[in-house]
Every structure is written in C-alpha cells, then in structure tokens.
Design an enzyme around this catalytic site. Structure first.
Site, short mmCIF file in Angstrom:
data_model
loop_
_atom_site.label_atom_id
_atom_site.label_comp_id
_atom_site.label_asym_id
_atom_site.label_seq_id
_atom_site.Cartn_x
_atom_site.Cartn_y
_atom_site.Cartn_z
N ASP A 1 0.85 -1.15 0.17
CA ASP A 1 0.04 0.10 0.09
C ASP A 1 0.95 1.11 -0.08
O ASP A 1 2.17 1.17 0.21
CB ASP A 1 -0.91 -0.14 1.35
C1 NOJ Z 1 -4.16 3.68 0.40
C2 NOJ Z 1 -5.09 3.08 0.28
O1 NOJ Z 1 -5.17 2.29 1.48
C3 NOJ Z 1 -5.40 2.03 -0.70
O2 NOJ Z 1 -6.57 1.54 -0.63
C4 NOJ Z 1 -5.25 2.66 -2.35
O3 NOJ Z 1 -5.78 1.87 -3.29
C5 NOJ Z 1 -3.82 3.45 -2.19
N1 NOJ Z 1 -3.74 4.34 -1.19
C6 NOJ Z 1 -3.55 3.93 -3.70
O4 NOJ Z 1 -4.40 5.25 -3.72
#
Ligand code: NOJ
Length: 742
Positions: free
Chosen positions: A278
């Site tokens: 993430d």
């Molecule tokens: C953080 C989030 O937790 C995730 O779900 C998301 O896809 C990513 N950022 C990218 O934006």
C-alpha cells in the site's frame, strides 16, 4: 487397430495440453528472456511505483532509465500515452508502464459505494458496475484499479466500511469475485479491461476501535474463517493483483508478513499475480516499530514477498545494496519482477501499450441506466408504516434535509474523478419526475450534514407545515467516511437530529432517507419517522433511483450487509457471534433496576444494561412494499456423510400486492464442535423476483466442505454432529431444521 486408436487419442490429448499450456509457457519464456537481459537497476525499477506528476522532466528521465515500472494517478490520456512512449521507445528494454488508479465504484459514472452495492446482494450489480468502471477508466489509459476491497469489517466506526462489502465473509466473497470479473472482463488483454487488485491483504477491517491503520489482533483460525475467504475467492476469480494492508496483525505489519504473503498467498493458494504494497507501507514498517530503518524495511518486505513498492522508495534506495551485500538473493528480486512482467503481458501491454483516444467514453446511457438500477437495488427499506410508496392523495410534498440536493455528497468516498454536474440529486429528480403531479416545496433546513446553524430549521418546519408529507434526506457528507475518516460517534452529524425532532412535532408523516457511508445510530430518528429508506451513498444516479423508490416505480429490495447497532458501545456487534456460555435472555434493562437495590444477578446473561443484547437491525434485514411468507424448510435427508451433499429447500410466496424481489438467505450452525462455532453463518443466498401471489421454491445444496472451520492446529475440518439450517429473510428470523453429519 486398437494401438493405432490409442496413439491417435494420445496425440489429440498431447496437442490439447500443448495448446492449453502454450500461451502461458510462451509468456513465461518471454518473461525469463527479459529478466536475463535486465540489469539489477532495471529490475528494481520495475518494482518501483510512483505517483503521476504530469510530464515532469525527472519522471521522464526515470522512465527512460528504466527505473520506474508503474505510475498511479495519472489520468490525462495524452500524458499517459507520452509517458508510455518514453518507456516503450526510449528505455533500453522498452518495457511498458502500467498505469493504476483507485477506480473503486465507478470512474466518471459513479455507482453506489461498495457497501451499498453489497446491500443489493446481487453480484450482477457489482459485476456490471465494475465493467462500466473499467470501460470508462481504460479509455484514459488506466489499466489497473486498486479494487475490490474485500476486507471484512464488523466496525461501522471504521471509515473504510464504506468501501467494503460489510461484515460477512461469504457475501464479501461473492460480491468481490463479481467485481474482479467485471473489471477484468472476459479477456484481460482487451483494451477495455483493467486488472483488479484484491485489497488489503489482510485483516485491515479488524482495526482496533474502528480507527484507521490501527493494530489488529487476529488468531489464525479467525483470520482463516473470516478474513481470508474473500481473498481466496478473489484468487479463484482470477484477480491479477493483491495489495498489502497497512495494519499489523499480532505485531507483524502486512508488508513484512511472510506468513500471509508467501506461506498462504503463494504457497498454499499458488497465486502468480502481482503483490503491491500500500502507499508507503514498506517504509511504514519502520513506523510500526518492526524495522530499524528503511533498509531493513526493504529487506523485510522483499523477504515477505512484496513485489512492488508503492511510493515507499525503500526498494529504490536500498534493494541493490541488499542484493550486493548478499542479504537478499537476486532470485527474490527476479521473482518479484516476474510477477510484475506477467501482469503487463496479461494486460497485453507489450503488444498494445497505447490508449486510443476516444470520444464519448463517459456517461453512456447504458452506464447511467445501470448506475440507477444499482442505486435502486442498494437501498434498504428499514421501516414503513404504510407511508411508502407515496400515495397520490398527497398534494404537497416538503423536501428537506442537507442531502436532498448535494451532488458531490451522494458520490460517497473514492470519487476523485466524479463530476457533480453529471449527478442527479433527489430534489432535482423529484422535481423533474413528479413536479407536475405534486407541489414540491424545497427547504434544506441545514446546508450540509455537519451544519450547526439552526436558523434554517425554522424554515424547514414551516415548509413541513404547508405539506402533506415530508421527505427528509439526512446522513453524512462523503468526506465523513472512507480512508482515514473514522468516527467515534456514528450518530447523524450536525443538527440533523434536532431537525428531525422539530419536523416530528409538526405531526406530518415523515419519510427519512439516509445517505451515508456506514450504519448510523439513528434509533430515535427512526422512531420519529414513519418510513425509513437507507440509501448509503448512491452515486451519480442516486436521485432518480430514490425518486423511483419513493413514488413506487421501483420496489425496495436491498438487505443490510452489516448489522446496525443501536449504540456505539455495542460495537463490535455482528450476527455470526458465538452463543457464549450465557446467551442474553431474561435481561433487565437499566431503567427497570430498582433504586437502592442490593447486588443482584440481573439475569446473569450476556447483555448490556442499556442496550440489551440485540442490534437495531440484524444483518440481512430489509423490507419491501410487499410481504413474503417462507414455508418450513425441507431437507433432502436427515443424515449426510462427509462426501455427500444435502439439499435444503423452502417455498417463498409473495403475499402482498406488488411484484418484488426477495433475498432468500441460507444459514447454518454447527451445534457442537471442538471449538465453539458462530450461532449462524451465511452459506448461500438467492435474489428472486415474485409476482403478487406467486410462489417459488428455492433450493440450496450444502456440502460438508462448506460447513467446516479452521481448528487450533491450523487445519480446515468438518466435524460430525448436528447442524442446524435456516432459510430465512434475515439473520435473526426463521425456524431451523437439523441434520447430522456422520
Ligand atoms: C492507500 C489506500 O489504503 C489504498 O486502498 C489505495 O489503493 C492506495 N492508497 C492508492 O491510492
């Protein structure tokens, strides 16, 4: 003759096998060849995902040098094509980039938030929504979405419940798999398909106190019984990628969790897709306190099988050094690169790296129609004292509340690319569709959901006095749910409770429509209303959908994908709980306790003095404008052995006056096992349509491997004994029948 025939048969089988294997094996050969030509810098480059910065010189140089493999959040198709051109034509090996974006419940045409879609209990709604999102997003070059989120969550305080399919592993598995299918289409290499990403692996929905990114404590059997099944379903549905979660489980941050990412995902499930971190989650291993520095974080992440570093720079800065020093074997790096190249091949990016610029890719009539249907199927009727659908006898309707005409808010969370000008609000739809039949008086009362200025309330009350019926559109603005938007108090924000209480005093019939990203604690507001429709955040077409439901062109058919608590203090409250040694019966509530009484046992059962032991509404609950009766459940046998299947059936009759849909639910309980099992678990459902007076028999097959559980030795087992079966309209009703597993 016989010999000749067998030889011929063998030849056919061999050819067929070769044909089945050859596309994959030829891709694998190409991948291996590419890897053999790559420098360590180029390999690490593929593992580096950066956020789009337009046509920035630094970015261009990095792409040219082959030190970036993926870009997220670039949505200008011309920039996407130009960056891709640099990768394909100017980098040494010409490896295409993969462009990603959070296309969660629509790109331009916004569908209901995933929690709303889950309330439809209709996988087609999710599949079609994802397909349309893929078509729109791919038109600007996005070929990878970070969805579906298949985190099971039992905490409405958690802002990301909006992005989830609720509390149940089975419902989440079905809806998540449908989304994967929709995003990826029949062929992932088709220009209109985008790679799905099952996230967040894993346990993210169990965040303590419903506070985002928080620690989780999840015993292995609970992880496997509840949190992992939707991810396994995503693997089975062919999800091309997975994303690590931010949380730690029992102290191990997911981006450093070898057990999850290698032992389970790769070795047990044989997953060959891409695992991305993430945003910054590799770097955050250090913040968790599980690595001393970024270098150690990089080492932990690569060892734990994380292929791509999303905006963490850990691989970029340290991986080469880790390989050179022998701390990380180059094979690990090669494996990660293999997974990354594989998704690029699967998407056909090597053959067709560029995006054809299209006109009119957004808001196609069929997309808007599908979004409207999704919003209709996502709304749940919680209460109806015969007020809905609105009777023709009413002449004047007051439309009140901060969400009646709030285009941006009805999109819900994750709607970066949505355009309010294209959304139709409930007020706009009601005026346009019913403005001639009824006199519509619009008076919001509050400007936005958190509004604490009471001056508008007087005007709204005056409007209500002039009307025959009041429609109140209350709830939460979009910004109050989603990532990092958690709430400790989940009542209606601002002065909305006061608004509803004042409207109630007018004595006019009240329809409360709630547009929110989570279950809200609105027991009192429900009691003050004559009808309550829970619409979640319904997206672009929420207005026309709600108008159809309110005026009876459509009949509500959604059911709750998550338990609605009466009070925050009940959380976690979910239907699949254990019975406990003292289930809540005979309880005495706080107001019934005599004053000055000596210490007494108060029933000695499991309940809260102030909330009892029941939620406001159970999982699976939802009313209709018609009524349904359920016959006694019939089983095909009273006993079954572990290899056989049993059929449970029930006849459902539409006992009302309108055609409508009903979601028929199958629940099972393992009555006595070596570990205490939940009092019910959803094992199947079917959404059926019945004309007035019509009956239909719904059959479910139950196999032994569906009703087992993970034991303390980390084995999935099914134990002999009594099982109870319900076929019911929600998780609390129905009469069980039993069979024995032998
Ligand atoms: C953080 C989030 O937790 C995730 O779900 C998301 O896809 C990513 N950022 C990218 O934006």
């Amino acid at each position: 003759m016989f010999k000749f025939k067998s030889l011929f048969l063998l030849l056919i089988i061999a050819t067929l096998c070769f044909q089945c294997k050859s596309p994959n094996s030829s891709v694998e050969t190409k991948i291996d060849k590419l890897i053999s030509e790559m420098t360590i810098e180029e390999k690490i480059g593929q593992m580096n995902q950066l956020t789009g910065l337009g046509l920035n010189d630094d970015m261009k140089a990095q792409i040219k040098n082959g030190t970036v493999g993926s870009i997220l959040n670039e949505v200008d198709v011309n920039i996407v094509n130009e960056l891709q051109r640099i990768a394909v034509e100017e980098s040494r090996l010409g490896i295409p980039l993969i462009f990603g974006r959070d296309v969660i419940h629509g790109y331009k045409t916004i569908f209901p938030i995933p929690l709303g879609q889950a309330a439809s209990w209709n996988p087609k709604v999710a599949e079609i929504g994802a397909r349309i999102a893929a078509q729109e997003a791919s038109s600007v070059g996005i070929r990878w979405t970070f969805a579906p989120m298949v985190d099971v969550t039992r905490d409405p305080r958690w802002g990301r419940i909006a992005e989830s399919c609720g509390e149940d592993p089975y419902l989440t598995s079905i809806m998540g798999a449908a989304m994967v299918k929709g995003f990826q289409g029949d062929k992932m290499s088709d220009a209109s398909s985008i790679a799905a990403c099952a996230k967040h692996f894993a346990g993210y929905g169990a965040a303590e106190a419903g506070k985002d990114y928080n620690t989780t404590w999840i015993p292995e059997m609970l992880l496997r019984d509840v949190f992992l099944p939707p991810f396994k379903a995503a693997v089975d549905a062919g999800a091309a990628s997975f994303m690590c979660s931010f949380n730690d489980i029992n102290g191990v941050p997911s981006s450093a969790n070898k057990h999850l990412n290698v032992d389970i995902l790769r070795n047990e499930w044989k997953y060959d897709g891409l695992l991305v971190s993430d945003w910054g989650s590799i770097e955050q291993i250090e913040d968790h306190g599980a690595a001393e520095n970024l270098k150690e974080a990089a080492e932990k992440a690569i060892t734990a099988g994380v292929d791509m570093d999303m905006m963490g720079f850990a691989y970029n800065y340290h991986l080469k050094e880790l390989v050179n020093s022998g701390k990380v074997s180059e094979d690990l790096v090669d494996n990660a690169v293999r997974n990354i190249l594989r998704i690029k091949f699967r998407l056909g990016l090597f053959e067709n790296p560029y995006t054809k610029v299209q006109k009119d890719a957004f808001y196609k009539p069929e997309a808007l129609e599908a979004a409207k249907n999704a919003a209709i199927e996502s709304a749940v009727l919680l209460k109806n004292n015969s007020l809905l659908p609105i009777d023709k006898k009413f002449k004047t309707i007051a439309v009140v509340g901060p969400l009646a005409d709030a285009a941006l808010e009805q999109f819900g969370t994750w709607s970066f690319d949505a355009e309010p000008a294209h959304a139709i609000t409930p007020l706009a739809a009601i005026k346009q569709m019913y403005g001639k039949e009824y006199k519509i008086i619009a008076e919001p009362g509050l400007v936005f959901s958190r509004d604490s200025n009471a001056t508008g309330i007087t005007k709204a009350v005056a409007a209500a006095r002039k009307a025959d019926v009041v429609l109140v559109f209350a709830g939460e603005e979009a910004i109050l749910s989603g990532e990092a938007h958690c709430r400790a108090d989940i009542s209606l924000p601002g002065l909305q409770n006061q608004l509803i209480a004042e409207l109630k005093k007018t004595g006019k019939p009240i329809v409360l429509v709630v547009m929110a990203g989570r279950p809200l604690t609105i027991e009192k507001q429900i009691s003050e209303s004559d009808a309550v429709l829970y619409a979640f955040h319904g997206g672009t077409m929420a207005g026309p959908a709600l108008a159809d439901l309110i005026f009876g062109k459509a009949v509500p058919s959604g059911k709750l994908p998550v338990t609605f608590p009466r009070m925050v203090g009940q959380i976690p409250v979910y239907y699949a709980h254990k019975n406990t040694g003292r289930p809540g019966t005979n309880f005495v509530t706080i107001d019934k306790i005599p004053i000055g009484v000596f210490q007494t046992s108060l029933g000695n059962t499991s309940f809260h003095l102030d909330a009892g032991d029941k939620p406001m509404y159970p999982f699976g609950f939802g009313l209709s404008y018609t009524t349904f009766s359920y016959s006694k459940v019939k089983l095909s046998a009273k006993k079954m052995d572990a290899k056989a299947k049993i059929t449970a059936e029930c006849t459902i009759t539409n006992t009302g006056k309108m055609e409508a849909k009903e979601i028929v639910q199958l629940y099972v309980r393992d009555v006595a096992a070596s570990l205490a099992r939940p009092i019910r678990e959803l094992k199947g459902f079917e959404k059926i349509t019945l004309k007035a007076g019509e009956s239909k028999t719904v059959k479910f097959e139950i196999a032994a491997d569906q009703i087992g559980f993970w034991n303390l030795e980390n084995k999935y087992i099914t134990e002999p004994g009594e099982f109870r079966v319900w076929i019911s309209k929600d998780s609390q009703s129905g009469e069980p029948v039993s069979f024995r597993l032998e």
